[in-house]
Design a protein around this motif. Structure first.
Motif, PDB file in Angstrom:
ATOM      1  N   TYR A   1       0.813  -1.215   0.000  1.00  0.00           N
ATOM      2  CA  TYR A   1       0.000   0.000   0.000  1.00  0.00           C
ATOM      3  C   TYR A   1       0.849   1.268   0.000  1.00  0.00           C
ATOM      4  CZ  TYR A   1      -4.530  -2.256   0.251  1.00  0.00           C
ATOM      5  OH  TYR A   1      -5.662  -2.975  -0.066  1.00  0.00           O
ATOM      6  N   ASN A   2       2.138   1.155   0.330  1.00  0.00           N
ATOM      7  CA  ASN A   2       3.018   2.314   0.213  1.00  0.00           C
ATOM      8  C   ASN A   2       3.181   2.766  -1.233  1.00  0.00           C
ATOM      9  OD1 ASN A   2       4.149   2.816   3.016  1.00  0.00           O
ATOM     10  ND2 ASN A   2       4.617   0.637   2.781  1.00  0.00           N
ATOM     11  N   LYS A   3       2.865   1.902  -2.183  1.00  0.00           N
ATOM     12  CA  LYS A   3       3.021   2.241  -3.593  1.00  0.00           C
ATOM     13  C   LYS A   3       1.931   3.190  -4.080  1.00  0.00           C
ATOM     14  CE  LYS A   3       4.097  -1.396  -6.257  1.00  0.00           C
ATOM     15  NZ  LYS A   3       5.463  -1.259  -6.813  1.00  0.00           N
ATOM     16  N   TRP A   4       0.756   3.179  -3.423  1.00  0.00           N
ATOM     17  CA  TRP A   4      -0.362   3.976  -3.949  1.00  0.00           C
ATOM     18  C   TRP A   4      -1.204   4.676  -2.882  1.00  0.00           C
ATOM     19  CZ3 TRP A   4      -0.376  -1.477  -4.920  1.00  0.00           C
ATOM     20  CH2 TRP A   4      -1.182  -2.220  -4.054  1.00  0.00           C
ATOM     21  N   SER A   5      -0.823   4.606  -1.616  1.00  0.00           N
ATOM     22  CA  SER A   5      -1.666   5.217  -0.591  1.00  0.00           C
ATOM     23  C   SER A   5      -0.824   5.645   0.605  1.00  0.00           C
ATOM     24  CB  SER A   5      -2.742   4.227  -0.126  1.00  0.00           C
ATOM     25  OG  SER A   5      -2.203   3.309   0.821  1.00  0.00           O
ATOM     26  N   THR A   6      -1.488   6.267   1.564  1.00  0.00           N
ATOM     27  CA  THR A   6      -0.845   6.646   2.828  1.00  0.00           C
ATOM     28  C   THR A   6      -1.398   5.813   3.980  1.00  0.00           C
ATOM     29  OG1 THR A   6      -2.498   8.391   3.175  1.00  0.00           O
ATOM     30  CG2 THR A   6      -0.458   9.012   2.046  1.00  0.00           C
ATOM     31  N   ARG A   7      -1.858   4.613   3.698  1.00  0.00           N
ATOM     32  CA  ARG A   7      -2.580   3.814   4.690  1.00  0.00           C
ATOM     33  C   ARG A   7      -1.686   2.902   5.530  1.00  0.00           C
ATOM     34  NH1 ARG A   7      -7.583   1.177   1.543  1.00  0.00           N
ATOM     35  NH2 ARG A   7      -8.080   0.464   3.668  1.00  0.00           N
ATOM     36  N   ALA A   8      -0.472   2.605   5.083  1.00  0.00           N
ATOM     37  CA  ALA A   8       0.406   1.693   5.834  1.00  0.00           C
ATOM     38  C   ALA A   8       1.152   2.474   6.914  1.00  0.00           C
ATOM     39  CB  ALA A   8       1.372   0.985   4.896  1.00  0.00           C
ATOM     40  N   THR A   9       0.395   2.991   7.866  1.00  0.00           N
ATOM     41  CA  THR A   9       0.948   3.834   8.921  1.00  0.00           C
ATOM     42  C   THR A   9       1.478   2.983  10.071  1.00  0.00           C
ATOM     43  OG1 THR A   9      -1.150   3.974  10.101  1.00  0.00           O
ATOM     44  CG2 THR A   9      -0.754   5.612   8.356  1.00  0.00           C
ATOM     45  N   ALA A  10       2.246   3.617  10.934  1.00  0.00           N
ATOM     46  CA  ALA A  10       2.732   2.910  12.118  1.00  0.00           C
ATOM     47  C   ALA A  10       1.573   2.505  13.022  1.00  0.00           C
ATOM     48  CB  ALA A  10       3.725   3.786  12.876  1.00  0.00           C
TER      49      ALA A  10
ATOM     50  N   MET B   1       6.831   4.971   5.587  1.00  0.00           N
ATOM     51  CA  MET B   1       6.722   6.027   6.597  1.00  0.00           C
ATOM     52  C   MET B   1       6.967   5.502   8.005  1.00  0.00           C
ATOM     53  SD  MET B   1       2.630   6.784   6.700  1.00  0.00           S
ATOM     54  CE  MET B   1       2.127   6.440   5.030  1.00  0.00           C
ATOM     55  N   THR B   2       7.883   4.540   8.121  1.00  0.00           N
ATOM     56  CA  THR B   2       8.355   4.088   9.425  1.00  0.00           C
ATOM     57  C   THR B   2       9.874   4.104   9.398  1.00  0.00           C
ATOM     58  OG1 THR B   2       8.575   1.732   8.904  1.00  0.00           O
ATOM     59  CG2 THR B   2       6.388   2.514   9.548  1.00  0.00           C
ATOM     60  N   THR B   3      10.466   4.038  10.578  1.00  0.00           N
ATOM     61  CA  THR B   3      11.920   3.985  10.625  1.00  0.00           C
ATOM     62  C   THR B   3      12.417   2.633  10.122  1.00  0.00           C
ATOM     63  OG1 THR B   3      12.074   3.067  12.856  1.00  0.00           O
ATOM     64  CG2 THR B   3      11.881   5.474  12.663  1.00  0.00           C
ATOM     65  N   ARG B   4      13.680   2.607   9.777  1.00  0.00           N
ATOM     66  CA  ARG B   4      14.277   1.349   9.325  1.00  0.00           C
ATOM     67  C   ARG B   4      14.264   0.317  10.444  1.00  0.00           C
ATOM     68  NH1 ARG B   4      19.639   1.873   5.952  1.00  0.00           N
ATOM     69  NH2 ARG B   4      18.069   2.899   4.641  1.00  0.00           N
ATOM     70  N   ALA B   5      14.466   0.766  11.680  1.00  0.00           N
ATOM     71  CA  ALA B   5      14.454  -0.179  12.795  1.00  0.00           C
ATOM     72  C   ALA B   5      13.080  -0.819  12.957  1.00  0.00           C
ATOM     73  CB  ALA B   5      14.881   0.517  14.086  1.00  0.00           C
ATOM     74  N   GLN B   6      12.000  -0.081  12.661  1.00  0.00           N
ATOM     75  CA  GLN B   6      10.686  -0.726  12.714  1.00  0.00           C
ATOM     76  C   GLN B   6      10.551  -1.782  11.625  1.00  0.00           C
ATOM     77  OE1 GLN B   6       6.066   0.457  12.025  1.00  0.00           O
ATOM     78  NE2 GLN B   6       6.993   1.323  13.873  1.00  0.00           N
ATOM     79  N   GLN B   7      11.088  -1.506  10.439  1.00  0.00           N
ATOM     80  CA  GLN B   7      11.055  -2.513   9.383  1.00  0.00           C
ATOM     81  C   GLN B   7      11.818  -3.772   9.801  1.00  0.00           C
ATOM     82  OE1 GLN B   7       9.484  -2.334   6.145  1.00  0.00           O
ATOM     83  NE2 GLN B   7       8.413  -0.664   7.189  1.00  0.00           N
ATOM     84  N   LEU B   8      12.945  -3.612  10.471  1.00  0.00           N
ATOM     85  CA  LEU B   8      13.688  -4.772  10.961  1.00  0.00           C
ATOM     86  C   LEU B   8      12.873  -5.531  11.996  1.00  0.00           C
ATOM     87  CD1 LEU B   8      17.267  -3.228  11.430  1.00  0.00           C
ATOM     88  CD2 LEU B   8      16.362  -4.455   9.441  1.00  0.00           C
ATOM     89  N   ALA B   9      12.235  -4.804  12.899  1.00  0.00           N
ATOM     90  CA  ALA B   9      11.461  -5.441  13.963  1.00  0.00           C
ATOM     91  C   ALA B   9      10.318  -6.283  13.413  1.00  0.00           C
ATOM     92  CB  ALA B   9      10.916  -4.377  14.915  1.00  0.00           C
ATOM     93  N   MET B  10       9.779  -5.902  12.262  1.00  0.00           N
ATOM     94  CA  MET B  10       8.656  -6.646  11.689  1.00  0.00           C
ATOM     95  C   MET B  10       9.006  -8.102  11.414  1.00  0.00           C
ATOM     96  SD  MET B  10       7.047  -3.917   8.998  1.00  0.00           S
ATOM     97  CE  MET B  10       6.252  -2.396   9.546  1.00  0.00           C
ATOM     98  N   TYR B  11      10.271  -8.394  11.140  1.00  0.00           N
ATOM     99  CA  TYR B  11      10.656  -9.774  10.854  1.00  0.00           C
ATOM    100  C   TYR B  11      10.568 -10.660  12.095  1.00  0.00           C
ATOM    101  CZ  TYR B  11      12.053  -8.358   6.212  1.00  0.00           C
ATOM    102  OH  TYR B  11      12.025  -7.885   4.917  1.00  0.00           O
TER     103      TYR B  11
ATOM    104  N   ALA C   1      10.608  -4.749  18.642  1.00  0.00           N
ATOM    105  CA  ALA C   1       9.846  -3.734  19.373  1.00  0.00           C
ATOM    106  C   ALA C   1       9.342  -2.708  18.366  1.00  0.00           C
ATOM    107  CB  ALA C   1      10.715  -3.057  20.430  1.00  0.00           C
ATOM    108  N   MET C   2       8.075  -2.331  18.487  1.00  0.00           N
ATOM    109  CA  MET C   2       7.485  -1.371  17.558  1.00  0.00           C
ATOM    110  C   MET C   2       6.581  -0.415  18.315  1.00  0.00           C
ATOM    111  SD  MET C   2       6.494  -4.125  14.531  1.00  0.00           S
ATOM    112  CE  MET C   2       5.362  -2.991  13.715  1.00  0.00           C
ATOM    113  N   THR C   3       6.492   0.816  17.801  1.00  0.00           N
ATOM    114  CA  THR C   3       5.577   1.800  18.367  1.00  0.00           C
ATOM    115  C   THR C   3       4.806   2.488  17.246  1.00  0.00           C
ATOM    116  OG1 THR C   3       5.377   3.747  19.806  1.00  0.00           O
ATOM    117  CG2 THR C   3       7.289   3.669  18.359  1.00  0.00           C
ATOM    118  N   ASN C   4       3.681   3.072  17.623  1.00  0.00           N
ATOM    119  CA  ASN C   4       2.917   3.862  16.661  1.00  0.00           C
ATOM    120  C   ASN C   4       3.592   5.217  16.459  1.00  0.00           C
ATOM    121  OD1 ASN C   4       2.293   5.199  19.043  1.00  0.00           O
ATOM    122  ND2 ASN C   4       0.112   4.677  19.012  1.00  0.00           N
ATOM    123  N   GLU C   5       2.851   6.226  16.101  1.00  0.00           N
ATOM    124  CA  GLU C   5       3.452   7.532  15.818  1.00  0.00           C
ATOM    125  C   GLU C   5       4.013   8.219  17.063  1.00  0.00           C
ATOM    126  OE1 GLU C   5       0.794   6.385  12.512  1.00  0.00           O
ATOM    127  OE2 GLU C   5       0.583   6.396  14.697  1.00  0.00           O
TER     128      GLU C   5
END
Length: 509
Positions: free
Chosen positions: A320-329, A370-380, A441-445
């Motif tokens: 959804y990052n390709k076409w929207s702003t919906r993939a928020t933290a 629209m998240t930090t790189r560390a959040q992307q790592l945490a997703m795994y 570990a992940m957090t919202n905005e």
């Protein structure tokens, strides 16, 4: 089962799809039970908190076969609770379930209420999977979870080697296979555009032929090229194109040495489509093919019966990052407590073009996140998916901060702990692979500091490698320290839309 009555006006998290026949993708919005309406078509699970202490329930289904998918809606009476709605058949929309199941007895699926003292208590549950019958595959040695390179999310791009506007070709696949080898990834996923009639737009075309690669793509040579580099190839197919030639295509893929298939755009969960899932998974298993279901309904535990099903979509993920702003933290922080309760979730993380929400703009090629790189790592770690794509283009990872974690993190887990979390706000997940522990570990905005207790570690000393939010969204602060189970909790400071990833390795005495 016709419904569930609620004892109070519970705060709930609901994905209202609005109608039948969708890709089952959207946000789980916070809503009081009193606002659930009879015209809603609520996706599973519906998650609610039953008291101020945090007691959490999730309504779901399991062992769905020869039946129609379940939705929920508010009662016509306006009472507190939900009623069942079944997906109608395509050949007769007035009917949801035909009792003609090819000679098999038709049994209703399990109607499930998961219950935990806290929201995070449900994350490690295997209830949905365990309510399915065990599989009958005698030799499962060929079923190997792993991480995968992927060409579609970045627009088939590798700016250092592949020009804009390119699609699948021998040259592009070689670049991505080389990338998979350099990263230590087990697989490379060849997405839409590789066969005649697949044009990269995701649509089904009547002239589609999944037995005929496009001009400029030597598929047998690419399978061999990948094999020589210890990389297995997966192929994308539109479900209709596959269904038209299933037996012939699966036999050919097995003969070529293809490892798995990503089947897409089913976008239904009526009785006929449920039957397609079972036919597909059984026949794929007979040909030693792993499966990733996209455009899919929510998991119902099929991976116990068909362990070759490694993951499935049914989630508003990174595409959804390709076409929207919906993939928020904030959205990312509802998923572990909602969609992920049901089974593996193919969110497709790994975006390394990280910006702040204010800087973010959707773009199809080389997308931003629209998240930090560390959040992307945490997703795994936080998001479970035994087939885990590393979504970005090869150049995004070359020498990038934090990339070592992507090399190290496994796609299969032996144990899961959830030290803490709040729906839509923050989460800590610890998972063990062999002797090593990994934490996401992940957090919202909202920026915050989370305390990570270390009592899950075994005896002895451990080396902790921390991947923390840096000075900018695309920066990662890597630190190492020695700890043990009696050490003070680790303080993980997370930026807004941020995260942290940690690897714990036991030290020799």
């Amino acid at each position: 089962m016709t419904g569930f009555a609620f004892a109070g006006d519970y705060p709930c998290w609901s994905l209202n799809l609005g109608h039948f026949g969708t890709s089952h993708e959207g946000e789980f919005d916070a809503i009081p039970a009193s606002r659930l309406r009879s015209h809603n078509r609520i996706e599973l699970p519906l998650v609610c908190q039953a008291d101020a202490k945090g007691t959490t329930l999730a309504i779901a289904e399991a062992d769905l076969r020869d039946y129609a998918g379940l939705y929920l809606a508010g009662p016509d009476s306006g009472a507190l609770g939900v009623v069942a709605k079944l997906s109608p058949r395509l050949d007769d929309p007035s009917l949801a379930v035909s009792l003609d199941a090819g000679g098999r007895d038709v049994a209703t699926p399990w109607r499930v209420v998961m219950l935990g003292a806290q929201p995070g208590a449900l994350i490690s549950s295997t209830l949905i999977e365990n309510l399915n019958p065990p599989g009958t595959i005698a030799d499962t040695s060929w079923i190997r979870p792993g991480k995968s390179a992927w060409d579609w999310w970045s627009g088939w791009r590798a700016p250092d080697a592949i020009a804009a506007g390119a699609t699948t070709s021998t040259a592009s696949l070689k670049r991505y296979i080389d990338h998979a080898q350099s990263m230590g990834l087990e697989y490379m996923l060849v997405d839409d555009g590789w066969y005649h009639g697949s044009t990269g737009d995701g649509q089904y075309h009547a002239d589609a032929n999944i037995l005929q690669p496009v001009a400029g793509l030597d598929l047998p040579a690419m399978v061999q090229y990948a094999r020589e580099r210890d990389v297995g190839l997966w192929l994308w197919t539109h479900w209709r194109a596959l269904d038209a030639h299933m037996d012939e295509a699966l036999a050919w893929y097995e003969q070529l040495g293809i490892k798995g298939i990503k089947v897409d755009f089913m976008d239904r969960d009526d009785q006929q489509m449920v039957d397609f899932y079972h036919r597909l998974l059984a026949r794929a298993a007979a040909h030693h093919l792993l499966v990733d279901l996209h455009g899919a309904y929510h998991p119902t535990g099929l991976s116990r019966t068909y362990p070759n099903l490694l993951t499935q979509e049914g989630v508003l993920g990174a595409e959804y990052n390709k076409w929207s702003t919906r993939a928020t933290a904030g959205h990312n922080l509802t998923l572990p407590f909602t969609r992920m309760l049901l089974g593996p979730m193919d969110y497709t993380p790994g975006g390394f073009r990280n910006v702040t929400p204010a800087q973010f703009k959707p773009r199809n090629d080389l997308p931003l996140v629209m998240t930090t790189r560390a959040q992307q790592l945490a997703m795994y770690v936080v998001y479970e998916s035994p087939f885990a794509v590393v979504a970005d283009s090869p150049d995004a990872y070359a020498g990038a901060e934090g990339v070592q974690f992507l090399r190290d993190v496994p796609a299969r887990w032996d144990e899961t702990r959830v030290p803490g979390g709040a729906i839509g706000e923050h989460i800590l997940v610890a998972r063990r692979h062999g002797r090593d522990w990994y934490v996401g570990a992940m957090t919202n905005e909202q920026s915050r500091t989370l305390q990570l207790p270390l009592d899950f570690l075994g005896p002895g000393r451990w080396r902790a490698t921390l991947y923390l939010d840096g000075a900018a969204p695309d920066r990662v602060d890597v630190q190492t320290r020695e700890v043990d189970a009696r050490s003070a909790p680790l303080a993980l400071t997370l930026a807004g839309s941020g995260g942290a990833a940690v690897r714990f390795e036991p030290l020799r005495p």
